[in-house]
Design a protein around this motif. Structure first.
Motif, short mmCIF file in Angstrom:
data_model
loop_
_atom_site.label_atom_id
_atom_site.label_comp_id
_atom_site.label_asym_id
_atom_site.label_seq_id
_atom_site.Cartn_x
_atom_site.Cartn_y
_atom_site.Cartn_z
N ALA A 139 4.69 -2.36 14.26
CA ALA A 139 5.95 -1.62 14.27
C ALA A 139 7.09 -2.42 13.67
O ALA A 139 8.08 -1.87 13.21
N ARG A 140 6.95 -3.74 13.68
CA ARG A 140 8.00 -4.60 13.12
C ARG A 140 7.36 -5.77 12.41
O ARG A 140 6.52 -6.47 12.98
N LEU A 141 7.75 -5.97 11.15
CA LEU A 141 7.18 -7.04 10.34
C LEU A 141 7.99 -8.33 10.47
O LEU A 141 9.12 -8.34 10.94
N PHE A 142 7.39 -9.41 10.03
CA PHE A 142 8.02 -10.73 10.01
C PHE A 142 9.19 -10.72 9.03
O PHE A 142 9.08 -10.21 7.92
N THR A 147 19.08 -10.96 11.16
CA THR A 147 18.71 -10.00 12.20
C THR A 147 17.21 -9.74 12.19
O THR A 147 16.75 -8.71 12.67
N GLY A 148 16.44 -10.67 11.65
CA GLY A 148 15.01 -10.47 11.48
C GLY A 148 14.19 -10.85 12.69
O GLY A 148 14.70 -11.08 13.78
N SER A 149 12.87 -10.93 12.47
CA SER A 149 11.93 -11.24 13.54
C SER A 149 11.10 -12.45 13.14
O SER A 149 10.67 -12.57 12.00
N LYS A 150 10.86 -13.35 14.09
CA LYS A 150 10.08 -14.55 13.82
C LYS A 150 8.58 -14.29 13.94
O LYS A 150 7.77 -15.20 13.81
N GLY A 151 8.22 -13.03 14.22
CA GLY A 151 6.82 -12.67 14.32
C GLY A 151 6.66 -11.20 13.99
O GLY A 151 7.46 -10.62 13.25
N HIS A 230 4.55 -8.76 21.19
CA HIS A 230 5.24 -9.58 20.18
C HIS A 230 4.37 -10.79 19.91
O HIS A 230 4.03 -11.54 20.83
N PHE A 231 4.00 -10.99 18.65
CA PHE A 231 3.07 -12.05 18.28
C PHE A 231 3.67 -12.95 17.21
O PHE A 231 4.20 -12.46 16.21
N GLU A 232 3.60 -14.26 17.44
CA GLU A 232 4.13 -15.23 16.47
C GLU A 232 3.10 -16.30 16.17
O GLU A 232 2.29 -16.66 17.02
N ILE A 233 3.18 -16.82 14.94
CA ILE A 233 2.43 -18.02 14.56
C ILE A 233 3.44 -19.04 14.06
O ILE A 233 4.31 -18.70 13.26
N ARG A 234 3.33 -20.26 14.54
CA ARG A 234 4.20 -21.33 14.04
C ARG A 234 3.33 -22.45 13.47
O ARG A 234 2.37 -22.89 14.10
N ARG A 235 3.71 -22.86 12.28
CA ARG A 235 2.99 -23.93 11.59
C ARG A 235 3.92 -25.12 11.45
O ARG A 235 4.98 -25.03 10.84
N ASN A 236 3.54 -26.24 12.05
CA ASN A 236 4.39 -27.43 12.07
C ASN A 236 5.78 -27.11 12.61
O ASN A 236 6.79 -27.61 12.11
N VAL A 240 5.91 -18.62 10.71
CA VAL A 240 5.30 -18.15 9.46
C VAL A 240 4.85 -16.71 9.67
O VAL A 240 4.71 -16.24 10.80
N ASP A 241 4.63 -16.00 8.57
CA ASP A 241 4.25 -14.59 8.64
C ASP A 241 2.81 -14.45 9.13
O ASP A 241 1.87 -14.86 8.44
N PRO A 242 2.60 -13.87 10.31
CA PRO A 242 1.23 -13.72 10.83
C PRO A 242 0.32 -12.90 9.92
O PRO A 242 -0.90 -13.13 9.89
N ILE A 243 0.90 -11.97 9.16
CA ILE A 243 0.09 -11.11 8.29
C ILE A 243 -0.65 -11.95 7.24
O ILE A 243 -1.73 -11.58 6.78
#
Length: 254
Positions: A139-142, A147-151, A230-236, A240-243
């Protein structure tokens, strides 16, 4: 009649200026509200972990730990005072920068090779290691804008299963981070972390090892009452964009 016309024009100009000032100030206010607030220092509270604080203030875990003289396994204690803002610019190797500068052409070539290798590894990772954390539509992209989303947000039904996207160890389990509801953070390596927010029930706790595809929580609702994850991936330490990492099969956008 001329005097009245001049007064009307003056009033109009004043009103226009007030509207412009008001809109600019409201924009600045919105911009400020959407930035991550970082205090100079933070007093540790019960339930905090270094991982959750790293997540809350968008600071690389290793940098936050080194800045405060904390070594692995990164244990912190209630009432402990941690530096936050100064850690953004912290570099324990500042005095070695001059020696570490590499100008040799061979090193440049090696860096290019490493970049290509990293891209290839990312592609392999996407195909083999990562799994969708639940079933539903995105429903919501990275988006890293103000005003964006971190995941990403994935819709579904309240109570449906949430799965570990990759094997790892739970480093945070709780509801101490505002805006995430009941949250899980899983460490997969020194490089990757994932977060699962808006859960109704957490099925694993801090220190638990989880396997890819293992049921770790049940979906809850967001602040507006909509069932979603709500799902997030963080690299270092950076979002980052989970997609980019999740398999293309299973991607459905609402």
């Amino acid at each position: 009649m001329r005097v009245i016309g001049k007064k009307s024009a003056s009033y109009f100009l004043i009103l226009l200026c007030l509207l412009l000032v008001s809109s600019c100030s409201s924009y600045r206010k919105r911009s400020t509200e959407n930035r991550t607030y970082r205090p100079q220092a933070y007093r540790v509270e019960k339930g905090d972990t270094l991982y959750s604080l790293s997540w809350r203030y968008d600071i690389n875990l290793q940098k936050l730990a080194a800045c405060n003289g904390i070594s692995s396994p990164y244990t912190i204690y209630p009432r402990q005072l941690l530096y936050i803002r100064r850690c953004l610019k912290f570099n324990k190797n500042n005095n070695m920068r001059a020696k570490e500068k590499v100008k040799d052409k061979k090193n440049k070539i090696n860096r290019k090779k490493n970049i290509e290798k990293s891209k290839n590894e990312d592609q392999v990772t996407v195909l083999s290691s990562w799994r969708w954390p639940t079933i539903g539509r995105v429903a919501r992209l990275f988006n890293t804008g103000i005003t964006g989303s971190k995941g990403i947000d994935i819709t579904g039904k309240k109570g449906q299963s949430v799965y570990a996207s990759r094997s790892g160890k739970v480093v945070y389990s709780g509801s101490g981070l505002i805006g995430y509801g009941k949250l899980l953070i899983v460490k997969h390596s020194e490089e990757f972390l994932t977060a699962y927010g808006y859960n109704s029930v957490l099925l694993v706790g801090e220190g638990d090892s989880v396997k890819a595809g293992q049921k770790i929580a049940k979906m809850g609702v967001d602040n507006e009452g909509n069932a979603r994850l709500h799902f997030e991936i963080r690299r270092n330490g950076k979002p980052v964009d989970p997609i980019r990492y999740l398999p293309k099969k299973g991607f459905k956008q609402k």
